[in-house]
Design a protein around this motif. Structure first.
Motif, PDB file in Angstrom:
ATOM      1  N   GLN A  10     -58.585 -18.625 -31.861  1.00  0.00           N
ATOM      2  CA  GLN A  10     -59.577 -19.569 -32.382  1.00  0.00           C
ATOM      3  C   GLN A  10     -60.752 -19.695 -31.420  1.00  0.00           C
ATOM      4  O   GLN A  10     -61.907 -19.735 -31.834  1.00  0.00           O
ATOM      5  CB  GLN A  10     -58.922 -20.924 -32.573  1.00  0.00           C
ATOM      6  N   LYS A  11     -60.441 -19.713 -30.121  1.00  0.00           N
ATOM      7  CA  LYS A  11     -61.510 -19.815 -29.131  1.00  0.00           C
ATOM      8  C   LYS A  11     -62.442 -18.615 -29.207  1.00  0.00           C
ATOM      9  O   LYS A  11     -63.661 -18.750 -29.068  1.00  0.00           O
ATOM     10  CB  LYS A  11     -60.913 -19.923 -27.725  1.00  0.00           C
ATOM     11  N   ILE A  12     -61.879 -17.418 -29.428  1.00  0.00           N
ATOM     12  CA  ILE A  12     -62.710 -16.216 -29.524  1.00  0.00           C
ATOM     13  C   ILE A  12     -63.658 -16.321 -30.715  1.00  0.00           C
ATOM     14  O   ILE A  12     -64.860 -16.034 -30.621  1.00  0.00           O
ATOM     15  CB  ILE A  12     -61.832 -14.949 -29.651  1.00  0.00           C
ATOM     16  N   GLU A  13     -63.119 -16.727 -31.868  1.00  0.00           N
ATOM     17  CA  GLU A  13     -63.954 -16.868 -33.066  1.00  0.00           C
ATOM     18  C   GLU A  13     -65.027 -17.934 -32.867  1.00  0.00           C
ATOM     19  O   GLU A  13     -66.190 -17.740 -33.199  1.00  0.00           O
ATOM     20  CB  GLU A  13     -63.085 -17.229 -34.278  1.00  0.00           C
ATOM     21  N   GLN A  14     -64.592 -19.062 -32.338  1.00  0.00           N
ATOM     22  CA  GLN A  14     -65.546 -20.148 -32.120  1.00  0.00           C
ATOM     23  C   GLN A  14     -66.626 -19.737 -31.135  1.00  0.00           C
ATOM     24  O   GLN A  14     -67.793 -20.112 -31.287  1.00  0.00           O
ATOM     25  CB  GLN A  14     -64.807 -21.393 -31.602  1.00  0.00           C
ATOM     26  N   GLN A  36     -57.549 -25.713 -37.993  1.00  0.00           N
ATOM     27  CA  GLN A  36     -56.580 -25.445 -39.052  1.00  0.00           C
ATOM     28  C   GLN A  36     -57.036 -24.299 -39.950  1.00  0.00           C
ATOM     29  O   GLN A  36     -56.244 -23.449 -40.349  1.00  0.00           O
ATOM     30  CB  GLN A  36     -56.364 -26.714 -39.876  1.00  0.00           C
ATOM     31  N   GLU A  37     -58.344 -24.281 -40.278  1.00  0.00           N
ATOM     32  CA  GLU A  37     -58.872 -23.203 -41.122  1.00  0.00           C
ATOM     33  C   GLU A  37     -58.767 -21.863 -40.421  1.00  0.00           C
ATOM     34  O   GLU A  37     -58.456 -20.847 -41.045  1.00  0.00           O
ATOM     35  CB  GLU A  37     -60.330 -23.492 -41.480  1.00  0.00           C
ATOM     36  N   ALA A  38     -59.015 -21.864 -39.111  1.00  0.00           N
ATOM     37  CA  ALA A  38     -58.883 -20.612 -38.359  1.00  0.00           C
ATOM     38  C   ALA A  38     -57.441 -20.133 -38.380  1.00  0.00           C
ATOM     39  O   ALA A  38     -57.160 -18.935 -38.555  1.00  0.00           O
ATOM     40  CB  ALA A  38     -59.349 -20.822 -36.915  1.00  0.00           C
ATOM     41  N   GLY A  39     -56.494 -21.077 -38.284  1.00  0.00           N
ATOM     42  CA  GLY A  39     -55.079 -20.701 -38.331  1.00  0.00           C
ATOM     43  C   GLY A  39     -54.675 -20.198 -39.695  1.00  0.00           C
ATOM     44  O   GLY A  39     -53.931 -19.212 -39.815  1.00  0.00           O
ATOM     45  N   ASP A  40     -55.180 -20.825 -40.787  1.00  0.00           N
ATOM     46  CA  ASP A  40     -54.870 -20.382 -42.141  1.00  0.00           C
ATOM     47  C   ASP A  40     -55.422 -18.992 -42.404  1.00  0.00           C
ATOM     48  O   ASP A  40     -54.784 -18.164 -43.067  1.00  0.00           O
ATOM     49  CB  ASP A  40     -55.461 -21.364 -43.161  1.00  0.00           C
ATOM     50  N   HIS A  41     -56.623 -18.709 -41.887  1.00  0.00           N
ATOM     51  CA  HIS A  41     -57.256 -17.402 -42.088  1.00  0.00           C
ATOM     52  C   HIS A  41     -56.418 -16.294 -41.468  1.00  0.00           C
ATOM     53  O   HIS A  41     -56.163 -15.252 -42.078  1.00  0.00           O
ATOM     54  CB  HIS A  41     -58.663 -17.424 -41.462  1.00  0.00           C
ATOM     55  N   ILE A  42     -55.928 -16.554 -40.257  1.00  0.00           N
ATOM     56  CA  ILE A  42     -55.083 -15.562 -39.588  1.00  0.00           C
ATOM     57  C   ILE A  42     -53.775 -15.398 -40.335  1.00  0.00           C
ATOM     58  O   ILE A  42     -53.257 -14.297 -40.507  1.00  0.00           O
ATOM     59  CB  ILE A  42     -54.828 -15.987 -38.128  1.00  0.00           C
ATOM     60  N   SER A  43     -53.240 -16.520 -40.829  1.00  0.00           N
ATOM     61  CA  SER A  43     -51.972 -16.481 -41.546  1.00  0.00           C
ATOM     62  C   SER A  43     -52.070 -15.658 -42.827  1.00  0.00           C
ATOM     63  O   SER A  43     -51.167 -14.904 -43.162  1.00  0.00           O
ATOM     64  CB  SER A  43     -51.532 -17.906 -41.864  1.00  0.00           C
ATOM     65  N   TRP A  67     -49.984 -36.206 -32.500  1.00  0.00           N
ATOM     66  CA  TRP A  67     -51.274 -36.121 -31.817  1.00  0.00           C
ATOM     67  C   TRP A  67     -52.433 -35.849 -32.776  1.00  0.00           C
ATOM     68  O   TRP A  67     -53.562 -36.248 -32.518  1.00  0.00           O
ATOM     69  CB  TRP A  67     -51.229 -35.057 -30.722  1.00  0.00           C
ATOM     70  N   ASP A  68     -52.161 -35.172 -33.884  1.00  0.00           N
ATOM     71  CA  ASP A  68     -53.241 -34.887 -34.840  1.00  0.00           C
ATOM     72  C   ASP A  68     -53.774 -36.171 -35.487  1.00  0.00           C
ATOM     73  O   ASP A  68     -54.959 -36.263 -35.823  1.00  0.00           O
ATOM     74  CB  ASP A  68     -52.744 -33.929 -35.934  1.00  0.00           C
ATOM     75  N   SER A  69     -52.914 -37.173 -35.676  1.00  0.00           N
ATOM     76  CA  SER A  69     -53.348 -38.413 -36.325  1.00  0.00           C
ATOM     77  C   SER A  69     -53.747 -39.487 -35.320  1.00  0.00           C
ATOM     78  O   SER A  69     -54.160 -40.584 -35.714  1.00  0.00           O
ATOM     79  CB  SER A  69     -52.231 -38.949 -37.226  1.00  0.00           C
ATOM     80  N   LYS A  72     -64.999 -38.701 -36.000  1.00  0.00           N
ATOM     81  CA  LYS A  72     -65.517 -37.740 -36.981  1.00  0.00           C
ATOM     82  C   LYS A  72     -65.616 -36.349 -36.373  1.00  0.00           C
ATOM     83  O   LYS A  72     -65.208 -35.349 -36.992  1.00  0.00           O
ATOM     84  CB  LYS A  72     -66.891 -38.202 -37.477  1.00  0.00           C
ATOM     85  N   HIS A  73     -66.144 -36.261 -35.162  1.00  0.00           N
ATOM     86  CA  HIS A  73     -66.248 -34.957 -34.480  1.00  0.00           C
ATOM     87  C   HIS A  73     -64.859 -34.367 -34.226  1.00  0.00           C
ATOM     88  O   HIS A  73     -64.651 -33.153 -34.351  1.00  0.00           O
ATOM     89  CB  HIS A  73     -66.996 -35.112 -33.159  1.00  0.00           C
ATOM     90  N   ARG A  74     -63.905 -35.222 -33.857  1.00  0.00           N
ATOM     91  CA  ARG A  74     -62.551 -34.719 -33.603  1.00  0.00           C
ATOM     92  C   ARG A  74     -61.931 -34.166 -34.876  1.00  0.00           C
ATOM     93  O   ARG A  74     -61.284 -33.113 -34.868  1.00  0.00           O
ATOM     94  CB  ARG A  74     -61.678 -35.849 -33.034  1.00  0.00           C
ATOM     95  N   GLN A  75     -62.127 -34.884 -35.996  1.00  0.00           N
ATOM     96  CA  GLN A  75     -61.593 -34.424 -37.274  1.00  0.00           C
ATOM     97  C   GLN A  75     -62.209 -33.094 -37.686  1.00  0.00           C
ATOM     98  O   GLN A  75     -61.515 -32.202 -38.200  1.00  0.00           O
ATOM     99  CB  GLN A  75     -61.848 -35.475 -38.359  1.00  0.00           C
ATOM    100  N   GLU A  76     -63.513 -32.931 -37.438  1.00  0.00           N
ATOM    101  CA  GLU A  76     -64.180 -31.668 -37.773  1.00  0.00           C
ATOM    102  C   GLU A  76     -63.615 -30.523 -36.947  1.00  0.00           C
ATOM    103  O   GLU A  76     -63.373 -29.422 -37.461  1.00  0.00           O
ATOM    104  CB  GLU A  76     -65.689 -31.799 -37.544  1.00  0.00           C
ATOM    105  N   ALA A  77     -63.408 -30.775 -35.650  1.00  0.00           N
ATOM    106  CA  ALA A  77     -62.839 -29.744 -34.773  1.00  0.00           C
ATOM    107  C   ALA A  77     -61.414 -29.408 -35.194  1.00  0.00           C
ATOM    108  O   ALA A  77     -61.001 -28.238 -35.188  1.00  0.00           O
ATOM    109  CB  ALA A  77     -62.862 -30.222 -33.324  1.00  0.00           C
ATOM    110  N   LEU A  78     -60.658 -30.431 -35.594  1.00  0.00           N
ATOM    111  CA  LEU A  78     -59.283 -30.221 -36.037  1.00  0.00           C
ATOM    112  C   LEU A  78     -59.247 -29.395 -37.319  1.00  0.00           C
ATOM    113  O   LEU A  78     -58.408 -28.491 -37.475  1.00  0.00           O
ATOM    114  CB  LEU A  78     -58.613 -31.581 -36.256  1.00  0.00           C
ATOM    115  N   LYS A  79     -60.181 -29.677 -38.215  1.00  0.00           N
ATOM    116  CA  LYS A  79     -60.260 -28.934 -39.470  1.00  0.00           C
ATOM    117  C   LYS A  79     -60.613 -27.473 -39.220  1.00  0.00           C
ATOM    118  O   LYS A  79     -60.014 -26.563 -39.819  1.00  0.00           O
ATOM    119  CB  LYS A  79     -61.296 -29.583 -40.382  1.00  0.00           C
TER     120      LYS A  79
END
Length: 637
Positions: free
Chosen positions: A563-567, A540-547, A518-520, A530-537
């Protein structure tokens, strides 16, 4: 005493009493109407005299000319022309398409009356010398079409003032806006006739308040005609909206046995076909190729606008280039609806209209050979109106409704009770297999996989279809609990079943056997992707930060929720900056006087706020004293 209608055994136009003008006799003859239909023979003489009429007749029976001829004849037989900016007759329709159709028939009729035609279609400068000039005292009928969405009320008023029409053809809302103008007049001395076409539909669509306001602006001494295919179901309510001792005219058709009444034309063959969900669209393809001769105009009815939006991309995959596929539904902008309707009606090649109940009532689409109801209507009253788009004015027509095997088969006796009997559709050239259904599903999925936007349309369309199915008035026949979800998913070419309350207890395969990254999975439109890729990025960055902070916590927590809370916090900050920037820009554009007023208002608001705080503090102090003068807790030091 009102003249009696022409005898059913002789429906010659010349036999009408009072007799019609010679130019109208020439017009109907040229237009191909050699004899009156039963409803015309019954309604025209009564409406031309001093009678209000309530006319119930099967769809496609010629109701439009039943009121247009009396309107035109009455206005052209007045003692003197209607004064400027005064109205002589009004025709109200529930939909833009039907209003346009009535107007076009009226213009076609008036083309045979030279004085009226010279005003409706003024001659070019080159031809002006060859056309006769008519004095201002000559009686003319000048119509104006009022449609919301295509013109503004100001433009309609400008046209009215410029052309001074004496007949208005309109939908209720736009008509009320024009009648509200002080420049538009409907005096007793000039106003003659009011017509409400598809009258019960006007009430069904919630126009009752508008109709009452319109009637309040019209003189009571007038003739009123209500015309519809099913007036009987709302006749009591309709008569109360402004008729005086109306004559009811009911023209029906005898059933096959010659005894039972039917509500559809005798030239229309009404049938049903039992088909599982996966076979529905392949069945459409086979029927169009099995019917002889090939249908030139076919209408496919779906239950929702979102369904039409999606299936307009799938149906051409099965039909190829042999048929022109055109969508039409009520959520299209007015100009798109008009454009697509015109494309279908004017098509010279075989055409298929994908639509909803917006095209079920009143529209007189020429030469419709076949109607297929892919989805039975939620409202049983719409069934016969859908069928009646074919088999109009004596032309042979075929209608087929698709029903799922099982409980939906009870719809057949249900229709029998409602005097709209259907028989099983049988054609030796129609044969379908599971292999045909599987092939169709693969075709659908192949094109959906090329553009994520189609997947979004599919999900939205499917959810709207389920919602519509759950609202069937015949709820004991159409039950959501009986649906085969996986079969439906394959029939729609879905890549997965959507998350929805109706599927909470579903234990089957929600992926429908589709394996997908689904990501691709991308949108075809570059900007949207482009907007979808930005949202996906960002995700992923939010997940890496938590990790990085706490890998174990990342496994335990719901990342999308975090991620929703941060966003949400980031969005709020951006909104605050945007508000501050707008306030600053607005302040800079103010005059000194405006700035002073703003400052005074803010000062007043601040004083009110402080006063309320003092009142709350005093109330707390009094409460503390009453409870033993306990000290107020102010937090830990």
């Amino acid at each position: 005493m009102a003249p009696k209608p022409a005898a059913t055994s002789s429906r010659a136009w010349e036999a009408l009493n009072p007799p019609l003008s010679q130019w109208i006799l020439d017009a109907v003859s040229t237009m191909g109407f050699s004899r009156m239909t039963p409803v015309q023979a019954s309604a025209i003489p009564l409406f031309m005299s001093h009678k209000d009429v309530v006319v119930e007749a099967v769809t496609g029976s010629g109701k439009t000319l039943s009121f247009l001829i009396p309107v035109v004849e009455k206005l052209l037989r007045l003692d003197e022309p209607i004064k400027k900016h005064n109205i002589g007759a009004i025709i109200i329709s529930p939909t833009r398409e039907l209003a346009s159709q009535i107007y076009n028939v009226l213009v076609s009729l008036l083309a045979f009356h030279e004085p009226s035609a010279s005003v409706i279609n003024p001659p070019d400068e080159e031809d002006a010398s060859e056309r006769p000039r008519f004095p201002s005292s000559t009686l003319k009928v000048v119509p104006q079409l009022l449609l919301g969405g295509l013109t503004t009320p100001a433009e309609d008023l400008s046209t009215f003032l410029k052309r001074s029409p004496n007949v208005l053809v309109s939908t209720p809302g736009r008509l009320l806006e024009l009648l509200s103008s002080p420049h538009v007049h409907c005096p007793q001395s000039s106003f003659e006739m009011l017509v409400m076409d598809e009258a019960d539909r006007l009430l069904d669509l919630g126009f009752k308040d508008d109709l009452q306001k319109i009637l309040a602006r019209l003189p009571k001494q007038r003739r009123t005609g209500l015309f519809s295919a099913s007036v009987s179901e709302a006749v009591d309510q309709l008569v109360r909206v402004g008729l005086r001792n109306p004559v009811k005219i009911a023209v029906k058709v005898k059933g096959a046995a010659g005894v039972e009444d039917k509500r559809t034309p005798a030239s229309l063959q009404m049938t049903y076909l039992l088909t599982p969900p996966t076979h529905k669209l392949p069945a459409v393809q086979r029927i169009l190729r099995a019917v002889e001769p090939t249908p030139q105009k076919t209408i496919l009815y779906f239950s929702t606008c979102a369904g039409v939006d999606y299936f307009q991309h799938l149906v051409p995959l099965l039909l190829g280039n042999d048929f022109l596929v055109i969508p039409l539904h009520g959520k299209h902008p007015a100009n798109v609806r008009q454009k697509n309707f015109t494309r279908f009606t004017n098509s010279t090649t075989p055409a298929v209209l994908l639509t909803t109940d917006v095209a079920a009532r009143g529209l007189d689409i020429p030469s419709v050979d076949l109607v297929i109801q892919v989805d039975p209507p939620s409202d049983p009253k719409a069934f016969m109106h859908r069928c009646g788009r074919a088999g109009r004015a004596g032309r042979r027509g075929l209608s087929i409704v698709f029903l799922h095997p099982g409980r939906e088969e009870d719809y057949v006796p249900f229709l029998e009770v409602r005097k709209t009997p259907v028989t099983l559709y049988e054609n030796p050239r129609l044969s379908l297999s599971d292999a045909d259904a599987s092939t169709a599903t693969e075709k659908f999925r192949k094109v959906v996989l090329k553009d994520r936007a189609l997947h979004d349309k599919a999900q939205k369309g499917f959810v709207s279809w389920v919602r519509s199915y759950s609202k069937h008035q015949a709820s004991s026949i159409f039950r959501v609990a009986d649906l085969d979800w996986e079969a439906l998913g394959h029939a729609w070419g879905l890549l997965k079943l959507p998350r929805m309350p109706e599927l909470r207890s579903f234990k089957g395969d929600t992926t429908l056997g589709v394996s997908l990254d689904w990501d691709s999975y991308a949108y075809k439109e570059k900007q949207r992707e482009k907007h979808r890729q930005e949202a996906l990025k960002e995700k992923q960055e939010a997940g890496d930060h938590i990790s990085q902070q706490n890998p174990k916590k990342r496994q335990a927590e719901n990342v999308p929720w975090s991620q929703k809370i941060e966003q949400k916090g980031e969005r709020e900050k951006r909104r605050e900056k945007k508000r501050a920037r707008k306030d600053r820009d607005r302040w800079e554009k103010m005059t000194e006087e405006e700035k002073q007023k703003v400052l005074e208002t803010e000062k007043m608001v601040e004083e009110i706020r402080k006063q309320k705080e003092r009142e709350r503090a005093a109330a707390k102090k009094d409460a503390g004293a009453a409870d033993g003068d306990e000290e107020e807790f102010e937090g830990f030091g």
